[in-house]
Design a protein around this motif. Structure first.
Motif, PDB file in Angstrom:
ATOM      1  N   TRP A 518      15.142  84.331  34.943  1.00 22.10           N
ATOM      2  CA  TRP A 518      14.587  83.728  33.726  1.00 22.10           C
ATOM      3  C   TRP A 518      15.225  84.328  32.477  1.00 22.10           C
ATOM      4  CZ3 TRP A 518       9.007  84.937  35.819  1.00 22.10           C
ATOM      5  CH2 TRP A 518       8.766  84.115  36.919  1.00 22.10           C
ATOM      6  N   CYS A 519      15.458  85.628  32.538  1.00 22.79           N
ATOM      7  CA  CYS A 519      16.104  86.286  31.386  1.00 22.79           C
ATOM      8  C   CYS A 519      17.523  85.766  31.190  1.00 22.79           C
ATOM      9  CB  CYS A 519      16.105  87.803  31.583  1.00 22.79           C
ATOM     10  SG  CYS A 519      14.515  88.600  31.307  1.00 22.79           S
ATOM     11  N   TRP A 520      18.315  85.729  32.265  1.00 23.13           N
ATOM     12  CA  TRP A 520      19.693  85.253  32.145  1.00 23.13           C
ATOM     13  C   TRP A 520      19.750  83.807  31.652  1.00 23.13           C
ATOM     14  CZ3 TRP A 520      20.779  87.132  37.778  1.00 23.13           C
ATOM     15  CH2 TRP A 520      20.898  88.527  37.788  1.00 23.13           C
ATOM     16  N   SER A 521      18.805  83.000  32.098  1.00 21.86           N
ATOM     17  CA  SER A 521      18.854  81.567  31.798  1.00 21.86           C
ATOM     18  C   SER A 521      18.299  81.227  30.423  1.00 21.86           C
ATOM     19  CB  SER A 521      18.080  80.783  32.867  1.00 21.86           C
ATOM     20  OG  SER A 521      18.598  81.027  34.160  1.00 21.86           O
ATOM     21  N   PHE A 522      17.246  81.907  29.989  1.00 17.87           N
ATOM     22  CA  PHE A 522      16.557  81.477  28.773  1.00 17.87           C
ATOM     23  C   PHE A 522      16.314  82.613  27.779  1.00 17.87           C
ATOM     24  CE2 PHE A 522      15.059  78.780  32.318  1.00 17.87           C
ATOM     25  CZ  PHE A 522      15.539  77.552  31.879  1.00 17.87           C
ATOM     26  N   ILE A 523      15.614  83.645  28.229  1.00 14.46           N
ATOM     27  CA  ILE A 523      15.086  84.640  27.285  1.00 14.46           C
ATOM     28  C   ILE A 523      16.196  85.437  26.615  1.00 14.46           C
ATOM     29  CG2 ILE A 523      13.574  86.643  27.053  1.00 14.46           C
ATOM     30  CD1 ILE A 523      12.015  85.617  29.481  1.00 14.46           C
ATOM     31  N   THR A 524      17.065  86.069  27.409  1.00 12.92           N
ATOM     32  CA  THR A 524      18.097  86.936  26.837  1.00 12.92           C
ATOM     33  C   THR A 524      19.081  86.179  25.954  1.00 12.92           C
ATOM     34  OG1 THR A 524      17.898  88.401  28.758  1.00 12.92           O
ATOM     35  CG2 THR A 524      19.846  88.664  27.372  1.00 12.92           C
ATOM     36  N   PRO A 525      19.598  84.986  26.334  1.00 15.72           N
ATOM     37  CA  PRO A 525      20.475  84.251  25.419  1.00 15.72           C
ATOM     38  C   PRO A 525      19.792  83.921  24.091  1.00 15.72           C
ATOM     39  CG  PRO A 525      20.640  83.333  27.623  1.00 15.72           C
ATOM     40  CD  PRO A 525      19.508  84.308  27.646  1.00 15.72           C
ATOM     41  N   CYS A 526      18.512  83.553  24.140  1.00 15.58           N
ATOM     42  CA  CYS A 526      17.786  83.245  22.895  1.00 15.58           C
ATOM     43  C   CYS A 526      17.633  84.487  22.031  1.00 15.58           C
ATOM     44  CB  CYS A 526      16.415  82.655  23.218  1.00 15.58           C
ATOM     45  SG  CYS A 526      16.474  81.004  23.933  1.00 15.58           S
ATOM     46  N   VAL A 527      17.328  85.626  22.663  1.00 10.90           N
ATOM     47  CA  VAL A 527      17.203  86.880  21.917  1.00 10.90           C
ATOM     48  C   VAL A 527      18.532  87.253  21.282  1.00 10.90           C
ATOM     49  CG1 VAL A 527      16.835  89.365  22.172  1.00 10.90           C
ATOM     50  CG2 VAL A 527      15.265  87.771  23.265  1.00 10.90           C
ATOM     51  N   CYS A 528      19.610  87.169  22.068  1.00 12.53           N
ATOM     52  CA  CYS A 528      20.939  87.527  21.552  1.00 12.53           C
ATOM     53  C   CYS A 528      21.356  86.635  20.394  1.00 12.53           C
ATOM     54  CB  CYS A 528      21.981  87.445  22.673  1.00 12.53           C
ATOM     55  SG  CYS A 528      21.790  88.658  23.980  1.00 12.53           S
ATOM     56  N   MET A 529      21.199  85.323  20.578  1.00 15.87           N
ATOM     57  CA  MET A 529      21.636  84.407  19.532  1.00 15.87           C
ATOM     58  C   MET A 529      20.734  84.498  18.303  1.00 15.87           C
ATOM     59  SD  MET A 529      23.929  82.498  18.441  1.00 15.87           S
ATOM     60  CE  MET A 529      24.870  82.786  19.937  1.00 15.87           C
ATOM     61  N   GLY A 530      19.436  84.739  18.517  1.00 17.19           N
ATOM     62  CA  GLY A 530      18.529  84.882  17.386  1.00 17.19           C
ATOM     63  C   GLY A 530      18.894  86.072  16.520  1.00 17.19           C
ATOM     64  N   ILE A 531      19.134  87.222  17.146  1.00 17.21           N
ATOM     65  CA  ILE A 531      19.525  88.415  16.393  1.00 17.21           C
ATOM     66  C   ILE A 531      20.894  88.227  15.762  1.00 17.21           C
ATOM     67  CG2 ILE A 531      19.965  90.889  16.563  1.00 17.21           C
ATOM     68  CD1 ILE A 531      18.038  91.033  18.880  1.00 17.21           C
ATOM     69  N   PHE A 532      21.796  87.566  16.498  1.00 16.10           N
ATOM     70  CA  PHE A 532      23.147  87.324  15.982  1.00 16.10           C
ATOM     71  C   PHE A 532      23.099  86.495  14.701  1.00 16.10           C
ATOM     72  CE2 PHE A 532      26.824  84.488  15.699  1.00 16.10           C
ATOM     73  CZ  PHE A 532      27.874  85.386  15.718  1.00 16.10           C
ATOM     74  N   LEU A 533      22.361  85.390  14.717  1.00 11.81           N
ATOM     75  CA  LEU A 533      22.284  84.522  13.540  1.00 11.81           C
ATOM     76  C   LEU A 533      21.579  85.220  12.385  1.00 11.81           C
ATOM     77  CD1 LEU A 533      21.452  81.085  15.221  1.00 11.81           C
ATOM     78  CD2 LEU A 533      23.647  81.871  14.300  1.00 11.81           C
ATOM     79  N   PHE A 534      20.523  85.972  12.692  1.00 10.67           N
ATOM     80  CA  PHE A 534      19.824  86.704  11.638  1.00 10.67           C
ATOM     81  C   PHE A 534      20.745  87.745  11.014  1.00 10.67           C
ATOM     82  CE2 PHE A 534      17.008  89.853   9.812  1.00 10.67           C
ATOM     83  CZ  PHE A 534      16.030  89.068   9.210  1.00 10.67           C
ATOM     84  N   HIS A 535      21.508  88.424  11.871  1.00 10.92           N
ATOM     85  CA  HIS A 535      22.463  89.418  11.382  1.00 10.92           C
ATOM     86  C   HIS A 535      23.529  88.762  10.499  1.00 10.92           C
ATOM     87  CE1 HIS A 535      24.532  93.318  11.653  1.00 10.92           C
ATOM     88  NE2 HIS A 535      25.656  92.625  11.716  1.00 10.92           N
ATOM     89  N   LEU A 536      23.955  87.576  10.885  1.00 12.33           N
ATOM     90  CA  LEU A 536      24.984  86.869  10.129  1.00 12.33           C
ATOM     91  C   LEU A 536      24.443  86.384   8.789  1.00 12.33           C
ATOM     92  CD1 LEU A 536      27.954  85.991  10.529  1.00 12.33           C
ATOM     93  CD2 LEU A 536      27.102  83.799  11.323  1.00 12.33           C
ATOM     94  N   LEU A 537      23.228  85.854   8.799  1.00 11.49           N
ATOM     95  CA  LEU A 537      22.632  85.345   7.572  1.00 11.49           C
ATOM     96  C   LEU A 537      22.330  86.464   6.574  1.00 11.49           C
ATOM     97  CD1 LEU A 537      20.181  82.695   9.078  1.00 11.49           C
ATOM     98  CD2 LEU A 537      22.244  82.234   7.736  1.00 11.49           C
ATOM     99  N   ASN A 538      22.055  87.650   7.084  1.00  6.39           N
ATOM    100  CA  ASN A 538      21.735  88.785   6.221  1.00  6.39           C
ATOM    101  C   ASN A 538      22.917  89.746   6.087  1.00  6.39           C
ATOM    102  OD1 ASN A 538      18.557  88.759   5.637  1.00  6.39           O
ATOM    103  ND2 ASN A 538      18.918  87.994   7.713  1.00  6.39           N
ATOM    104  N   TYR A 539      24.093  89.220   6.310  1.00  7.24           N
ATOM    105  CA  TYR A 539      25.296  90.048   6.219  1.00  7.24           C
ATOM    106  C   TYR A 539      25.467  90.615   4.808  1.00  7.24           C
ATOM    107  CZ  TYR A 539      30.238  91.059   5.491  1.00  7.24           C
ATOM    108  OH  TYR A 539      31.421  91.645   5.134  1.00  7.24           O
ATOM    109  N   LYS A 540      25.779  91.896   4.756  1.00  6.57           N
ATOM    110  CA  LYS A 540      26.043  92.563   3.480  1.00  6.57           C
ATOM    111  C   LYS A 540      27.412  93.206   3.542  1.00  6.57           C
ATOM    112  CE  LYS A 540      21.168  93.642   2.594  1.00  6.57           C
ATOM    113  NZ  LYS A 540      20.174  94.731   2.397  1.00  6.57           N
ATOM    114  N   PRO A 541      28.178  93.129   2.464  1.00  3.58           N
ATOM    115  CA  PRO A 541      29.506  93.753   2.466  1.00  3.58           C
ATOM    116  C   PRO A 541      29.409  95.240   2.760  1.00  3.58           C
ATOM    117  CG  PRO A 541      29.226  92.316   0.554  1.00  3.58           C
ATOM    118  CD  PRO A 541      27.891  92.421   1.210  1.00  3.58           C
ATOM    119  N   LEU A 542      30.420  95.748   3.405  1.00  6.36           N
ATOM    120  CA  LEU A 542      30.446  97.146   3.805  1.00  6.36           C
ATOM    121  C   LEU A 542      30.572  98.057   2.586  1.00  6.36           C
ATOM    122  CD1 LEU A 542      30.617  99.284   6.054  1.00  6.36           C
ATOM    123  CD2 LEU A 542      33.081  98.856   6.144  1.00  6.36           C
TER     124      LEU A 542
END
Length: 623
Positions: A518-542
């Motif tokens: 269940w994690c491989w199919s649904f939960i983990t991909p959603c968690v990864c992509m959710g954090i990824f998009l949030f990280h991208l939207l809140n990107y701050k210059p170094l």
């Protein structure tokens, strides 16, 4: 045509299953996947074919794949690789930054939602396929770019991570002086602001340690555009560390598996000693209380840091875990190993927090300030707070030497196992006919030399800016989340979660708990992509020290480092589709899942590029 290939794959799988039932294939760790992904003379299939006879390997000129002398060698290697500097300084730093104990709530949650499932997936995949991080994706040839992406990430990680070891080695050498150089103010690099006595009204008591790091060790310039000259002392330390890494890796897992017994266990001895010393210091109780007591007001802010810390500390997406798993015996119970290793990893992080916060509590008590103001960054805990703390203890050089030996060993085993994973992936690409006697030694030497040459840019006066550029972009949470997302999607939806669960059952003798599927199919991909998009939207210059802002061209270099691994997946996919025979319609009907995955991949890449181009500084470059 791909369809014919898939039909052939099913036939190959049926043949393998029949042979296993007859007892003709013995799962002894050497009797499966050929080094270059071959099955009895033919190319290994995308679906099955992770099993081949040992005799076939020898007939084709492949050396027998090594296996761990003892299974404990594998466990210790995984502990040495995954348990590193991030557990000792990054985890405690994120705790105090995010309200102490409240950080542990999302951290534990993400362990079961993402950490353990992907950790287990990578080890099991390597063990089943008997291949490194590239050839292991022969299970889904369209997405072999995942292997190349992991190789790029681990190469960058090997390149910049060793700089921390060079700094630690430098401090270790200086710890053998009767008086620690960062404990006094009568040095050429000190300024008039340096004082040796604690002040309760400000943070000037740290000034001598900060000046030693900034003006002596780093000799830092004013920016990325001012590289300056090479620090020869630091360069010699870097060279010495790379020599140690080389001789830890050059003979393969037979030697690596023995070295990690010391490099992975001795840091725990030092941590226990430092904890005993730390809890006896005044103010230690307040520091530990701050560590375990949640600040509920920050609960909504800690999720991204908790998620990225899991992927960072578990060493997910680097391909090294796959390489380590490939040296397991075929019937090793990797499912049990994954839980044990995850417990050790997270347990070490939690334990290190007590060591760190007892020291931070002492520092805060001595200065009369809040604990949250004691340190400003993760590395600051290792090269500012700890050096200052040990300088106040009796027999200071002994405590300093102990701490930096621990720091060096924690990073050293992570470093040489990372190099092992990279070299394993490279060597698996060479056909058996090109095998030569000293192939591994030469490959390791070339890898170490190439990384050392790149590292020379990090031992200059502007080296810290280069180091932070690599750390922030090349092997950051964003690239690891992207990699982990596609690993889950490809295994669960292209290869098939049920099929992979069956493969695991053939190895360990039973099916894992359905939670993994269940994690491989649904939960983990959603968690990864959710954090990824949030990280991208809140990107701050170094920035460096929240003061120096990197120039626009520095950001462009950083994004090139990030995209160099992230684009491996879509570029490889498009390349394989463009080279496939048949019309576009025939190619696009390879499988019902490929259309969706290609569409998702293209849309995500467009979104990343669009978000990148929206930055005003980058528009200037693009125009």
């Amino acid at each position: 045509m791909e369809k014919s290939s898939l039909d052939a794959d099913c036939c190959a799988l049926n043949t393998v299953l029949v042979e296993e039932k007859r007892g003709h294939l013995i799962p002894n760790g050497n009797a499966h996947q050929g080094v270059n992904g071959t099955l009895n003379g033919g190319p290994i299939s995308a679906a099955a074919g992770a099993v081949s006879a040992a005799g076939a390997e020898k007939r084709q000129g492949f050396p027998e794949r090594e296996t761990w002398t003892r299974q404990m060698d594998f466990m210790m290697s995984c502990v040495g690789f995954a348990v590193g500097l991030g557990n000792v300084w990054r985890f405690p730093y994120l705790c105090y930054k995010n309200g102490g104990g409240v950080f542990l709530i999302p951290y534990v949650l993400f362990i079961f939602l993402g950490g353990i499932p992907i950790f287990f997936l990578e080890i099991a995949l390597g063990q089943f396929m008997k291949a490194g991080s590239i050839n292991v994706w022969n299970i889904a040839p369209l997405f072999k770019g995942l292997g190349y992406a992991s190789m790029v990430i681990v190469f960058f990680c090997n390149t910049y991570y060793i700089m921390v070891l060079a700094w630690g080695f430098y401090y270790l050498i200086k710890s053998f002086n009767s008086t620690l150089p960062w404990s006094t103010c009568d040095n050429p690099w000190n300024t008039e602001n340096c004082i040796e006595i604690f002040r309760h009204d400000d943070l000037l008591s740290f000034m001598n340690v900060i000046l030693h790091l900034r003006n002596k060790v780093l000799n830092i310039s004013d920016g990325l555009d001012e590289p300056g000259v090479i620090n020869w002392e630091l360069m010699l330390c870097l060279m010495a560390v790379w020599v140690m890494v080389y001789f830890c890796v050059w003979k393969g897992v037979k030697s690596t598996g023995k070295i990690v017994y010391f490099t992975a266990t001795f840091p725990y001895v030092v941590l226990i000693i430092l904890l005993v010393r730390g809890v006896t210091l005044p103010g230690a109780y307040d520091g530990i209380l701050y560590y375990v007591k949640p600040d509920w007001s920050k609960l909504g802010e800690v999720w991204i840091d908790a998620g990225t810390q899991i992927f960072f500390s578990y060493a997910i997406g680097l391909g090294a875990l796959t390489a380590l798993g490939s040296y397991n015996r075929f019937n090793n119970d990797c499912y049990k190993d994954a839980f044990v290793l995850a417990l050790i990893n997270s347990g070490t992080s939690f334990f290190s927090g007590f060591v760190v916060f007892s020291i931070l509590g002492f520092m805060a008590s001595e200065q009369g300030v809040d604990i949250s103001k004691v340190a400003e960054s993760g590395p600051g805990l290792a090269f500012i707070a700890y050096p200052k703390a040990v300088s106040l203890m009796p027999v200071a050089p002994v405590w300093a030497a102990l701490f930096f030996v621990m720091l060096l060993l924690l990073g050293l085993d992570s470093q040489f196992v990372g190099v092992e994973g990279f070299v394993t992936g490279i060597l698996d690409l060479f056909p058996g006919k090109y095998y030569m006697r000293y192939q591994r030694e030469i490959a390791v030497a070339i890898c170490c030399l190439l990384c050392f040459i790149i590292d020379l840019s990090m031992v200059t006066q502007g080296g810290m800016y280069v180091f932070q550029l690599f750390d922030y972009y090349s092997a950051s949470g964003m690239t690891l989340l992207w990699q982990a997302f596609w690993e889950c999607v490809v295994v669960a939806w292209v290869y098939g979660a049920d099929r992979f669960m069956d493969d695991i059952a053939r190895m360990i003798g039973y099916r894992p708990f359905p939670w993994m599927k269940w994690c491989w199919s649904f939960i983990t991909p959603c968690v990864c992509m959710g954090i990824f998009l949030f990280h991208l939207l809140n990107y701050k210059p170094l920035t460096y020290n929240n003061v120096y802002v990197y120039p626009w061209w520095g950001e462009v270099i950083g994004w090139c480092l990030a995209l160099s691994s992230m684009l491996c997946i879509p570029v490889s996919l498009v390349y394989k589709l463009s080279g496939a025979k048949g019309t576009f319609r025939e190619v696009c009907t390879i499988s019902s899942y490929s259309n969706h995955l290609i569409l998702i991949c293209v849309l995500l890449c467009i979104y990343v590029i669009y978000s990148f181009s929206k930055r005003k500084k980058c528009i200037k470059f693009l125009v």
